[in-house]
Design a protein around this motif. Structure first.
Motif, PDB file in Angstrom:
ATOM      1  N   LEU A  46      28.748  51.295  36.331  1.00  0.00           N
ATOM      2  CA  LEU A  46      29.916  52.179  36.239  1.00  0.00           C
ATOM      3  C   LEU A  46      30.223  52.887  37.551  1.00  0.00           C
ATOM      4  CD1 LEU A  46      29.689  53.674  32.642  1.00  0.00           C
ATOM      5  CD2 LEU A  46      30.740  51.570  33.479  1.00  0.00           C
ATOM      6  N   GLN A 420      24.716  57.130  36.819  1.00  0.00           N
ATOM      7  CA  GLN A 420      25.469  56.167  36.010  1.00  0.00           C
ATOM      8  C   GLN A 420      24.643  54.932  35.667  1.00  0.00           C
ATOM      9  OE1 GLN A 420      26.397  57.307  39.085  1.00  0.00           O
ATOM     10  NE2 GLN A 420      28.523  57.968  39.104  1.00  0.00           N
ATOM     11  N   TYR A 442      16.812  70.712  46.172  1.00  0.00           N
ATOM     12  CA  TYR A 442      16.518  69.736  47.211  1.00  0.00           C
ATOM     13  C   TYR A 442      15.256  70.264  47.904  1.00  0.00           C
ATOM     14  CZ  TYR A 442      21.185  67.697  46.521  1.00  0.00           C
ATOM     15  OH  TYR A 442      22.309  67.097  45.993  1.00  0.00           O
TER      16      TYR A 442
ATOM     17  N   GLY B  45      28.183  69.718  46.775  1.00  0.00           N
ATOM     18  CA  GLY B  45      28.515  68.627  45.859  1.00  0.00           C
ATOM     19  C   GLY B  45      27.273  67.777  45.657  1.00  0.00           C
ATOM     20  N   LEU B  46      27.008  67.354  44.446  1.00  0.00           N
ATOM     21  CA  LEU B  46      25.761  66.635  44.159  1.00  0.00           C
ATOM     22  C   LEU B  46      25.850  65.147  44.467  1.00  0.00           C
ATOM     23  CD1 LEU B  46      24.374  68.398  40.967  1.00  0.00           C
ATOM     24  CD2 LEU B  46      24.081  68.936  43.390  1.00  0.00           C
ATOM     25  N   ALA B  47      26.954  64.714  44.994  1.00  0.00           N
ATOM     26  CA  ALA B  47      27.105  63.354  45.524  1.00  0.00           C
ATOM     27  C   ALA B  47      28.219  63.469  46.557  1.00  0.00           C
ATOM     28  CB  ALA B  47      27.466  62.361  44.423  1.00  0.00           C
ATOM     29  N   GLU B  48      28.160  62.632  47.592  1.00  0.00           N
ATOM     30  CA  GLU B  48      29.090  62.836  48.700  1.00  0.00           C
ATOM     31  C   GLU B  48      30.527  62.540  48.330  1.00  0.00           C
ATOM     32  OE1 GLU B  48      26.228  61.223  48.963  1.00  0.00           O
ATOM     33  OE2 GLU B  48      25.105  61.950  50.694  1.00  0.00           O
ATOM     34  N   ASN B  78      28.668  57.161  51.148  1.00  0.00           N
ATOM     35  CA  ASN B  78      28.929  57.626  49.787  1.00  0.00           C
ATOM     36  C   ASN B  78      30.204  58.449  49.676  1.00  0.00           C
ATOM     37  OD1 ASN B  78      26.631  56.496  48.579  1.00  0.00           O
ATOM     38  ND2 ASN B  78      25.352  58.237  49.175  1.00  0.00           N
ATOM     39  N   ALA B  81      35.043  56.668  50.072  1.00  0.00           N
ATOM     40  CA  ALA B  81      36.154  56.329  49.168  1.00  0.00           C
ATOM     41  C   ALA B  81      37.138  57.495  49.065  1.00  0.00           C
ATOM     42  CB  ALA B  81      35.615  55.944  47.786  1.00  0.00           C
ATOM     43  N   ILE B 387      39.447  54.809  42.988  1.00  0.00           N
ATOM     44  CA  ILE B 387      39.360  55.595  41.762  1.00  0.00           C
ATOM     45  C   ILE B 387      38.157  56.536  41.849  1.00  0.00           C
ATOM     46  CG2 ILE B 387      40.576  53.862  40.409  1.00  0.00           C
ATOM     47  CD1 ILE B 387      37.915  53.051  39.168  1.00  0.00           C
ATOM     48  N   MET B 416      33.843  58.225  35.734  1.00  0.00           N
ATOM     49  CA  MET B 416      32.408  57.963  35.866  1.00  0.00           C
ATOM     50  C   MET B 416      31.997  57.745  37.324  1.00  0.00           C
ATOM     51  SD  MET B 416      30.616  58.406  33.211  1.00  0.00           S
ATOM     52  CE  MET B 416      29.067  57.554  33.552  1.00  0.00           C
ATOM     53  N   TYR B 417      32.968  57.518  38.193  1.00  0.00           N
ATOM     54  CA  TYR B 417      32.636  57.367  39.619  1.00  0.00           C
ATOM     55  C   TYR B 417      32.173  58.688  40.247  1.00  0.00           C
ATOM     56  CZ  TYR B 417      34.568  52.670  40.538  1.00  0.00           C
ATOM     57  OH  TYR B 417      34.814  51.319  40.600  1.00  0.00           O
ATOM     58  N   SER B 418      32.603  59.786  39.691  1.00  0.00           N
ATOM     59  CA  SER B 418      32.385  61.065  40.388  1.00  0.00           C
ATOM     60  C   SER B 418      32.212  62.217  39.415  1.00  0.00           C
ATOM     61  CB  SER B 418      33.555  61.351  41.331  1.00  0.00           C
ATOM     62  OG  SER B 418      34.781  61.280  40.625  1.00  0.00           O
ATOM     63  N   LEU B 419      31.566  61.934  38.267  1.00  0.00           N
ATOM     64  CA  LEU B 419      31.393  62.980  37.260  1.00  0.00           C
ATOM     65  C   LEU B 419      30.588  64.157  37.773  1.00  0.00           C
ATOM     66  CD1 LEU B 419      28.799  61.853  34.566  1.00  0.00           C
ATOM     67  CD2 LEU B 419      29.018  60.730  36.790  1.00  0.00           C
ATOM     68  N   GLN B 420      29.823  63.958  38.862  1.00  0.00           N
ATOM     69  CA  GLN B 420      29.021  65.046  39.411  1.00  0.00           C
ATOM     70  C   GLN B 420      29.875  66.243  39.832  1.00  0.00           C
ATOM     71  OE1 GLN B 420      29.101  61.865  40.612  1.00  0.00           O
ATOM     72  NE2 GLN B 420      27.053  61.042  40.954  1.00  0.00           N
ATOM     73  N   TRP B 423      29.581  69.582  37.898  1.00  0.00           N
ATOM     74  CA  TRP B 423      28.552  70.573  38.214  1.00  0.00           C
ATOM     75  C   TRP B 423      29.075  71.581  39.241  1.00  0.00           C
ATOM     76  CZ3 TRP B 423      25.942  72.131  42.603  1.00  0.00           C
ATOM     77  CH2 TRP B 423      24.852  72.978  42.385  1.00  0.00           C
TER      78      TRP B 423
END
Lengths: 513, 513
Positions: A46, A420, A442, B45-48, B78, B81, B387, B416-420, B423
């Motif tokens: 996903l 995911q 972290y 942010g918990l993902a870039e 990461n 996009a 997306i 679902m690509y960026s649900l983080q 948070w």
């Protein structure tokens, strides 16, 4: 037969039979071809970092590439981090990226992006197919490029019109050259160095980490007194009972320097010269002492296993028994998380034949020692420092090895990069037990900030803590169809892990640390 | 003062006062500098992809860049996009990527990666600082480059030693050139074309989508009968009561071609020549009819707003009243999701001054029409087709505009690509209501497969459905500290949305579609 079908048939003919995918409109004809061509297992991720991490885990366990299927530049971009890890693990991957039709690119529509430019930094081979009649040839070349020693990422860019236009049909698989052998002068030089009897270390990299390579290294250590270490992170290593108990070179610079300081000889067996993971103002980049003789027995692309056997034979090193496995501790440990206690629980419960994937630079650091006596297993690590490899790689490993349980040791911060993957584990009913080390920080960065002598302030407080709010991994897992449980003691961990390993399908344990 | 502090002070001096970050060890000295330098809001942010999407949303709403802070090549990867989306929205972003110390790169340690190569495809400006004494100069140039018309991503690569070594102190902000003005011959040419009275369309791009630009376009339409459309995806558009009701050029190729077919004149006002989002075997890439006279009033980097005003003045187009807002439907709609019913609910409840972020290519397609009569708001869309921009961009917009409620319209597959991002919404107590269109499929791809005339098979079944298991968005949101509710009727949606807009902090509504 269109280019897409020729591509699909070429891949299956080359025994590329798993496709980890997150396709888009420009890949529609390839998906449609996969609907018609038998023999390819299609697995949805996903997010693309799941797709590429799966391909990494699959390739590490099978030694043969899976295909990916990604959508244009941004889709590739989202998967680059785990392709970077795959590159560093020398994992064969056929990385297929769909793109706009060749004639459409000039319109610079929203998704237009330089796919090849993004692919090069993680790929050993990149090709953009320009005609449908060349796609099958390019696919055969991609498989060959991915598989050639030491293994790597071959990126094939597939413009939509090369997928839908008429092709010349599939092509047979191309031969993969054998892994280059080390010439005898290098064996002799290493033998001479070890015969001097000075303190020596043999550093074992990916191509040395086979059962045979490790056994040869073990013979060498017995015969010469040389210390053995693996690289700090290993792509895949057979461990546990019946395998030599060999530890990693430490991650922390000072510890690694201290281990290497006494060595007069450092022999690299499929490993690069050891360097600090990061640079620090007052620490060296090279970890060995200035007077150490550094000697490459086998480069990362060469056959280090055979070189180690030849070296052990040259030194007439006898077969060396492993000795009894370490005695288990007095009962299972109780109380809160420590790496030693955790390792003891893991060693006690890990089933024979299992696979461990570790992506936990803080909590996972001390686990090799306590698990030498575990049942035989393979241990995989994050090789490229791109955190978030854990759950995806574990997922791909489980698909590669459906009869082997997978235990994923996942730091919480890193886990949020690619959570995911849990959905794919549920979708595919995979036997993966994920243990999330939930220290809610972290933690590695808090330690690094302390190490540079800085006082924490508002920025580092905001950026290094994962609290306010705390993540609820049980909810997150359940939201993706994976049952889960939270524990905060070693006895509860043991109970949860034992139950999870006895049950079907995936499970997640949030371990408060 | 080290390079990191000089950088931080230069940024704050240039009014770059928000830093969206996911740092690592190589950025430690910059984080430590942010601990000491007042004036920068640091948001984790918990993902870039969350980090860069936040910067996109922030920059769209303020017109001035935020900084990012990313960790080495994989960290940048990461985040690429949503930088791609920012590039396509012409959003100013100062994209700071930490990297290994200059002298450490040659050791090719695990995280080593060609950062600049990854940055170029999404950046208008890339620079690697080579000395601590140059970092502040480079930062001032980066802000200038990000802000210059039409706005874009300026990537500054910061080797760790340039952060920790002594600098020459901060530098003042550099002047930003005005947006280039359109010369009068182009105004005159457009005026001549419109005076001919042939069927004409004015296509409005990002730099035309201001209140003044839209009003001028509205005058032109009234005076000449020209049709008005925006690009298919808009970076930011003022909409609702008091703003001209202008629709988008349709996403579907056939519909767009049909709208453009009658036009003899097509005037581009800050918009590129319209092309299909994707190529298809039997459809054109260019959407206008062969005989249409295509005329650029203002390029994407030029001042389309002023050009439209000048054009309206040249044609002596009178001020044109907007007419009454469309009458609300007979009560709030009931029953299951339809775009029209959903739009009606949204139009009825959207507070004045709110911000809508839409990342929903299937469910969001028909929403402009039903929301012309909503209270005044700004509408943001996914501009680059990558997306997963929805929730991060909404998050950044909320940080930019703390007094304005944000409604995020999020497709489930893209979400679902960026649900983080959820948070970060909880951490920062942001007023963001996310509505997830839960159709449990990549519905757009199912439609595209149907469009190519293919019969669904095992591959497309596996790859396009998001069932087995279904995602539980309520659990996912709660796992990140965001309260949530699932609804499946328009009346329950209205109830949930009304409550969420009246309460504090973030909320998520999973709308079964």
């Amino acid at each position: 037969m269109n280019g897409a079908e020729a591509l699909a048939r070429t891949l299956v003919g080359a025994k590329v039979t798993a496709c980890f995918a997150n396709p888009g409109t420009s890949e529609m004809h390839f998906v449609s071809a996969l609907d018609r061509v038998p023999g390819m297992r299609c697995v949805l991720g996903l997010a693309e970092t799941v797709v590429t991490g799966c391909a990494d885990g699959y390739g590490r366990m099978t030694g043969h590439p899976a295909a990916t299927l990604l959508h244009c530049g941004p889709g590739l971009a989202n998967g680059l981090a785990n392709l970077h890890n795959a590159k560093r693990a020398y994992t064969p991957v056929v990385n297929i990226v769909g793109d706009h039709a060749t004639y459409h690119v000039g319109h610079d529509t929203p998704l237009t992006c330089d796919v090849a430019a993004l692919a090069h930094p993680v790929s050993r081979w990149v090709r953009l197919s320009r005609h449908a009649r060349e796609v099958a040839d390019d696919a055969a070349l991609a498989v060959q490029a991915a598989c050639g020693a030491p293994g790597g990422v071959a990126t094939l860019i597939l413009p939509a019109d090369t997928a839908w236009s008429p092709s010349a049909g599939p092509r047979p698989a191309l031969p993969v050259p054998d892994r280059p052998q080390v010439e005898s002068p290098r064996i002799d030089e290493a033998a001479r160095a070890l015969r001097q009897g000075q303190p020596a270390m043999i550093l074992l990299g990916t191509s040395a980490l086979s059962q045979a390579g490790l056994s040869a290294a073990w013979r060498l250590a017995g015969a010469t007194g040389a210390a053995l270490r693996t690289t700090t992170f290993v792509a895949r290593m057979p461990r546990g009972q019946g395998r030599p108990p060999i530890d990693r070179l430490p991650y922390a610079v000072d510890q690694a320097v201290a281990e290497l300081a006494p060595m007069r000889t450092l022999i690299l067996a499929g490993a690069p010269a050891p360097a600090a993971f990061f640079a620090y103002p007052d620490k060296p980049s090279e970890l060995w002492a200035p007077g150490t003789h550094v000697l490459s027995l086998a480069g990362t692309g060469e056959d280090a296993e055979t070189a180690l056997i030849a070296l052990a034979d040259a030194l007439a090193a006898p077969v060396r028994p492993l000795g009894p496995p370490p005695a288990p501790g007095p009962g299972l440990p109780h109380g809160p998380f420590t790496p030693a206690a955790f390792g003891q629980v893991l060693a006690g419960l890990l089933p024979a034949g299992s696979i461990v994937m570790e992506d936990a630079v803080t909590s996972g650091r001390g686990l090799f020692g306590p698990t030498f006596g575990a049942a035989p297993h393979d241990w995989l690590q994050n090789t490229g420092g791109a955190i978030g490899g854990g759950m995806p790689t574990a997922t791909g490993a489980a698909i590669a090895c459906p009869d082997r349980p997978v235990v994923c040791l996942q730091a919480d911060g890193a886990g949020m990069y690619s959570l995911q993957a849990l959905w794919t584990q549920a979708r595919e009913s995979l036997k993966v037990v994920t243990i999330v080390f939930s220290n809610r920080a972290y933690r590695i960065l808090q330690a690094e900030l302390h190490a540079v002598g800085a006082t924490p302030g508002p920025a580092s407080e905001a950026l290094f803590k994962l609290t306010e709010p705390s993540l609820d991994w049980v909810s997150l897992a359940q939201g993706m169809g994976v049952p889960a449980r939270r524990v905060d003691t070693m006895q509860d961990l043991a109970d949860a892990l034992g139950r999870a390993l006895r049950s079907q399908g995936p499970f997640l344990i949030e371990l408060l640390c």
